[in-house]
Design a protein around this motif. Structure first.
Motif, PDB file in Angstrom:
ATOM      1  N   THR A   4      46.645 -38.314  33.538  1.00  0.00           N
ATOM      2  CA  THR A   4      46.701 -38.180  34.854  1.00  0.00           C
ATOM      3  C   THR A   4      47.104 -36.547  35.182  1.00  0.00           C
ATOM      4  O   THR A   4      46.085 -36.016  35.955  1.00  0.00           O
ATOM      5  CB  THR A   4      47.834 -38.909  35.514  1.00  0.00           C
ATOM      6  N   LYS A   5      47.760 -35.869  34.368  1.00  0.00           N
ATOM      7  CA  LYS A   5      48.090 -34.495  34.302  1.00  0.00           C
ATOM      8  C   LYS A   5      46.918 -33.854  34.190  1.00  0.00           C
ATOM      9  O   LYS A   5      46.534 -32.776  34.807  1.00  0.00           O
ATOM     10  CB  LYS A   5      49.126 -34.309  33.379  1.00  0.00           C
ATOM     11  N   LYS A   6      46.147 -34.278  33.103  1.00  0.00           N
ATOM     12  CA  LYS A   6      44.696 -33.491  32.641  1.00  0.00           C
ATOM     13  C   LYS A   6      43.680 -33.400  33.966  1.00  0.00           C
ATOM     14  O   LYS A   6      43.223 -32.563  34.272  1.00  0.00           O
ATOM     15  CB  LYS A   6      44.136 -33.999  31.653  1.00  0.00           C
ATOM     16  N   ILE A   7      43.622 -34.739  34.263  1.00  0.00           N
ATOM     17  CA  ILE A   7      42.559 -34.936  35.452  1.00  0.00           C
ATOM     18  C   ILE A   7      43.124 -34.144  36.855  1.00  0.00           C
ATOM     19  O   ILE A   7      42.204 -33.366  37.419  1.00  0.00           O
ATOM     20  CB  ILE A   7      42.704 -36.512  36.148  1.00  0.00           C
ATOM     21  N   ALA A   8      44.402 -34.061  37.108  1.00  0.00           N
ATOM     22  CA  ALA A   8      44.986 -33.319  38.379  1.00  0.00           C
ATOM     23  C   ALA A   8      44.601 -32.016  38.072  1.00  0.00           C
ATOM     24  O   ALA A   8      44.205 -31.136  39.018  1.00  0.00           O
ATOM     25  CB  ALA A   8      46.428 -33.673  38.572  1.00  0.00           C
ATOM     26  N   LEU A   9      45.028 -31.171  36.559  1.00  0.00           N
ATOM     27  CA  LEU A   9      44.877 -29.931  36.486  1.00  0.00           C
ATOM     28  C   LEU A   9      43.341 -29.674  36.706  1.00  0.00           C
ATOM     29  O   LEU A   9      42.838 -28.463  37.173  1.00  0.00           O
ATOM     30  CB  LEU A   9      45.032 -29.617  34.916  1.00  0.00           C
ATOM     31  N   MET A  11      40.946 -31.151  38.487  1.00  0.00           N
ATOM     32  CA  MET A  11      40.658 -30.975  39.980  1.00  0.00           C
ATOM     33  C   MET A  11      41.065 -29.807  40.575  1.00  0.00           C
ATOM     34  O   MET A  11      40.259 -29.415  41.518  1.00  0.00           O
ATOM     35  CB  MET A  11      41.265 -32.276  40.547  1.00  0.00           C
ATOM     36  N   VAL A  12      42.383 -29.180  40.347  1.00  0.00           N
ATOM     37  CA  VAL A  12      42.873 -28.009  40.800  1.00  0.00           C
ATOM     38  C   VAL A  12      41.833 -26.859  40.501  1.00  0.00           C
ATOM     39  O   VAL A  12      41.428 -26.055  41.310  1.00  0.00           O
ATOM     40  CB  VAL A  12      44.092 -27.700  40.471  1.00  0.00           C
ATOM     41  N   VAL A  13      41.518 -26.993  39.310  1.00  0.00           N
ATOM     42  CA  VAL A  13      40.605 -25.830  38.676  1.00  0.00           C
ATOM     43  C   VAL A  13      39.514 -25.842  39.302  1.00  0.00           C
ATOM     44  O   VAL A  13      38.731 -24.791  39.901  1.00  0.00           O
ATOM     45  CB  VAL A  13      40.337 -25.654  37.320  1.00  0.00           C
ATOM     46  N   TYR A  18      35.602 -23.635  43.213  1.00  0.00           N
ATOM     47  CA  TYR A  18      34.529 -23.878  44.665  1.00  0.00           C
ATOM     48  C   TYR A  18      35.103 -22.891  45.674  1.00  0.00           C
ATOM     49  O   TYR A  18      34.453 -22.372  46.407  1.00  0.00           O
ATOM     50  CB  TYR A  18      34.955 -25.395  44.916  1.00  0.00           C
ATOM     51  N   THR A  19      36.366 -22.616  45.895  1.00  0.00           N
ATOM     52  CA  THR A  19      36.729 -22.061  46.974  1.00  0.00           C
ATOM     53  C   THR A  19      36.508 -20.498  46.868  1.00  0.00           C
ATOM     54  O   THR A  19      35.908 -19.712  47.798  1.00  0.00           O
ATOM     55  CB  THR A  19      38.519 -22.078  46.983  1.00  0.00           C
ATOM     56  N   ILE A  20      36.664 -20.118  45.667  1.00  0.00           N
ATOM     57  CA  ILE A  20      36.376 -18.651  45.310  1.00  0.00           C
ATOM     58  C   ILE A  20      34.634 -18.346  45.537  1.00  0.00           C
ATOM     59  O   ILE A  20      34.442 -17.511  45.970  1.00  0.00           O
ATOM     60  CB  ILE A  20      36.723 -18.199  43.788  1.00  0.00           C
ATOM     61  N   ILE A  21      34.256 -19.107  45.119  1.00  0.00           N
ATOM     62  CA  ILE A  21      32.614 -19.283  45.131  1.00  0.00           C
ATOM     63  C   ILE A  21      31.992 -19.280  46.608  1.00  0.00           C
ATOM     64  O   ILE A  21      31.258 -18.625  46.972  1.00  0.00           O
ATOM     65  CB  ILE A  21      32.067 -20.246  44.088  1.00  0.00           C
TER      66      ILE A  21
END
Length: 54
Positions: A4-9, A11-13, A18-21
């Motif tokens: 779950t932590k890997k998936i959340a990480l 998703m954040v990345v 996406y925001t930067i692009i």
């Protein structure tokens, strides 16, 4: 739990990329705000420590 932590990480990345692009100007503003917050917090800690020494 680790999965779950890997998936959340991931998703954040993906969200950050996406925001930067899609909006680099807004992303730059957010980074600047973040650095200003960290800077003012560090300054506050420094002032607190100076007051303790005096």
């Amino acid at each position: 739990m680790v999965q779950t932590k890997k998936i959340a990480l991931y998703m954040v990345v993906v969200f950050v990329l996406y925001t930067i692009i899609t909006s680099p100007d807004r992303a730059a503003d957010l980074v600047q705000i973040g650095f200003e917050g960290v800077s003012s917090a560090a300054q506050g800690v420094g002032e607190f420590m100076s007051q303790l020494i005096q």
